[in-house]
Design a protein around this motif. Structure first.
Motif, PDB file in Angstrom:
ATOM      1  N   ALA A 176       0.840  -1.194   0.000  1.00 29.84           N
ATOM      2  CA  ALA A 176       0.000   0.000   0.000  1.00 29.84           C
ATOM      3  C   ALA A 176       0.878   1.247   0.000  1.00 29.84           C
ATOM      4  O   ALA A 176       1.951   1.271   0.597  1.00 29.84           O
ATOM      5  CB  ALA A 176      -0.912  -0.006   1.221  1.00 29.84           C
ATOM      6  N   THR A 210      -7.592  -1.763   4.382  1.00 31.48           N
ATOM      7  CA  THR A 210      -8.443  -2.694   3.662  1.00 31.48           C
ATOM      8  C   THR A 210      -7.994  -2.813   2.207  1.00 31.48           C
ATOM      9  O   THR A 210      -7.212  -1.977   1.721  1.00 31.48           O
ATOM     10  CB  THR A 210      -9.908  -2.229   3.676  1.00 31.48           C
ATOM     11  OG1 THR A 210     -10.027  -1.060   2.840  1.00 31.48           O
ATOM     12  CG2 THR A 210     -10.373  -1.907   5.093  1.00 31.48           C
ATOM     13  N   PRO A 211      -8.482  -3.821   1.467  1.00 35.64           N
ATOM     14  CA  PRO A 211      -8.160  -3.914   0.038  1.00 35.64           C
ATOM     15  C   PRO A 211      -8.672  -2.723  -0.769  1.00 35.64           C
ATOM     16  O   PRO A 211      -8.310  -2.578  -1.941  1.00 35.64           O
ATOM     17  CB  PRO A 211      -8.855  -5.212  -0.390  1.00 35.64           C
ATOM     18  CG  PRO A 211      -8.897  -6.032   0.853  1.00 35.64           C
ATOM     19  CD  PRO A 211      -9.152  -5.038   1.954  1.00 35.64           C
ATOM     20  N   GLU A 212      -9.491  -1.868  -0.140  1.00 35.50           N
ATOM     21  CA  GLU A 212      -9.963  -0.650  -0.810  1.00 35.50           C
ATOM     22  C   GLU A 212      -9.092   0.563  -0.475  1.00 35.50           C
ATOM     23  O   GLU A 212      -9.341   1.665  -0.965  1.00 35.50           O
ATOM     24  CB  GLU A 212     -11.414  -0.355  -0.419  1.00 35.50           C
ATOM     25  CG  GLU A 212     -12.421  -1.378  -0.923  1.00 35.50           C
ATOM     26  CD  GLU A 212     -12.347  -2.706  -0.168  1.00 35.50           C
ATOM     27  OE1 GLU A 212     -12.487  -3.765  -0.828  1.00 35.50           O
ATOM     28  OE2 GLU A 212     -12.140  -2.681   1.063  1.00 35.50           O
ATOM     29  N   GLY A 213      -8.109   0.371   0.408  1.00 32.40           N
ATOM     30  CA  GLY A 213      -7.231   1.473   0.773  1.00 32.40           C
ATOM     31  C   GLY A 213      -7.717   2.299   1.953  1.00 32.40           C
ATOM     32  O   GLY A 213      -7.183   3.375   2.220  1.00 32.40           O
ATOM     33  N   SER A 241      -9.937   7.010   3.502  1.00 32.54           N
ATOM     34  CA  SER A 241      -9.269   6.382   2.349  1.00 32.54           C
ATOM     35  C   SER A 241      -7.960   7.115   2.106  1.00 32.54           C
ATOM     36  O   SER A 241      -7.903   8.101   1.361  1.00 32.54           O
ATOM     37  CB  SER A 241     -10.170   6.461   1.120  1.00 32.54           C
ATOM     38  OG  SER A 241      -9.525   5.890  -0.007  1.00 32.54           O
ATOM     39  N   PRO A 245      -4.396   0.830  -2.587  1.00 30.11           N
ATOM     40  CA  PRO A 245      -4.347  -0.512  -1.986  1.00 30.11           C
ATOM     41  C   PRO A 245      -3.102  -1.307  -2.356  1.00 30.11           C
ATOM     42  O   PRO A 245      -2.514  -1.133  -3.420  1.00 30.11           O
ATOM     43  CB  PRO A 245      -5.607  -1.189  -2.546  1.00 30.11           C
ATOM     44  CG  PRO A 245      -6.495  -0.077  -2.968  1.00 30.11           C
ATOM     45  CD  PRO A 245      -5.588   1.031  -3.415  1.00 30.11           C
ATOM     46  N   PRO A 253      -6.282  -6.419  -5.321  1.00 31.76           N
ATOM     47  CA  PRO A 253      -6.085  -5.719  -4.045  1.00 31.76           C
ATOM     48  C   PRO A 253      -6.141  -6.675  -2.857  1.00 31.76           C
ATOM     49  O   PRO A 253      -6.967  -7.589  -2.812  1.00 31.76           O
ATOM     50  CB  PRO A 253      -7.252  -4.727  -4.006  1.00 31.76           C
ATOM     51  CG  PRO A 253      -7.630  -4.520  -5.438  1.00 31.76           C
ATOM     52  CD  PRO A 253      -7.410  -5.854  -6.097  1.00 31.76           C
ATOM     53  N   ARG A 255      -5.053  -6.976   1.707  1.00 29.10           N
ATOM     54  CA  ARG A 255      -4.878  -6.183   2.924  1.00 29.10           C
ATOM     55  C   ARG A 255      -3.433  -5.695   3.039  1.00 29.10           C
ATOM     56  O   ARG A 255      -2.487  -6.419   2.728  1.00 29.10           O
ATOM     57  CB  ARG A 255      -5.239  -6.990   4.168  1.00 29.10           C
ATOM     58  CG  ARG A 255      -6.738  -7.212   4.359  1.00 29.10           C
ATOM     59  CD  ARG A 255      -7.064  -7.541   5.807  1.00 29.10           C
ATOM     60  NE  ARG A 255      -6.827  -6.410   6.689  1.00 29.10           N
ATOM     61  CZ  ARG A 255      -7.728  -5.465   6.942  1.00 29.10           C
ATOM     62  NH1 ARG A 255      -8.934  -5.531   6.427  1.00 29.10           N
ATOM     63  NH2 ARG A 255      -7.429  -4.471   7.760  1.00 29.10           N
TER      64      ARG A 255
END
Length: 262
Positions: A176, A210-213, A241, A245, A253, A255
């Protein structure tokens, strides 16, 4: 992961005439809570050792030079400096402070160095510390690439221990990355609301991503113990955010984990 000295003290040497220009060095990676440090001895009239430290997940580096004669270079202390590499024209800026070590030695600590410093250091065979009125160097060394590789391994292992997917550290993966300068995450007004202990504030926060950043977890892992300040700072960072990610080797994406120092 072991918390002692990594047993890959890297013994590096060169043969032939070049040895006098690039002296043999032993690089060691030391793991302490929330920090990985690469250190090695050098042969220089003023500097006896160099260390490079990083908080895993932060991508901000600190260089420390130690040596008994450093107190004579007072014009470099408490001032912006530049670090040069070999004969290259590029310079990286940092801020130097003078330290008196507990064991009686002296050191110059150079903070605020970006991730590009590590890449340049790994390719270099010497560095020069430049101030406006004084400089130290060139300080020659060898084997920095292998030393830096060991430092990166330390960082990856710490982040995996903290909850990052190991897939991002395989070839083709990516950790990340902060979307903006972390110094901009909290406003001056927010920072002023944090309760200081005396005149000091030093918080190292671990951020679960998270995988969404998005930051979905936060806790203090280093710095000065301050439960109230870390709780407040974490509340200001969570659910935001803040990162691009992490991704595995297929680009999916996953963790990640970051760190932020206040």
């Amino acid at each position: 992961m072991s918390r002692g000295l990594i047993a890959l003290a890297i013994c590096l040497g060169l043969s032939g005439p070049a040895q006098s220009q690039k002296p043999a060095a032993k690089w060691r990676v030391n793991i302490t809570p929330a920090q990985c440090t690469l250190s090695g001895a050098v042969d220089h009239p003023t500097v006896s050792a160099i260390s490079v430290s990083v908080v895993p997940g932060s991508d901000t580096y600190v260089v420390t030079l130690t040596g008994g004669e450093l107190h004579r270079r007072s014009k470099l202390f408490q001032a912006p400096i530049r670090i040069g590499f070999d004969a290259a024209s590029e310079r990286i800026s940092g801020f130097a402070t003078f330290l008196r070590l507990k064991e009686g030695g002296r050191a110059i600590r150079i903070a605020g160095l970006p991730a590009s410093f590590a890449e340049q250091f790994g390719r270099a065979s010497a560095i020069t510390i430049e101030g406006d009125r004084e400089s130290i160097g060139p300080i020659a060394f060898s084997g920095a690439a292998k030393g830096l590789s060991a430092l990166k391994t330390c960082v990856a292992e710490q982040l995996v221990e903290w909850g990052a997917s190991p897939e991002q550290f395989k070839p083709g993966g990516a950790p990340a990355v902060a979307k903006a300068n972390p110094d901009s995450w909290l406003t001056p007004a927010q920072l002023m609301r944090l309760p200081f202990i005396g005149d000091d504030m030093d918080l190292v926060l671990k951020l679960a991503i998270t995988p969404e950043g998005v930051v979905d977890g936060c806790e203090q892992v280093g710095g000065l113990a301050n439960v109230q300040a870390s709780k407040m700072a974490c509340g200001m960072l969570q659910t935001r955010s803040l990162f691009t990610p992490a991704r595995d080797t297929a680009g999916i994406p996953v963790r990640g984990v970051g760190a932020h120092r206040i």
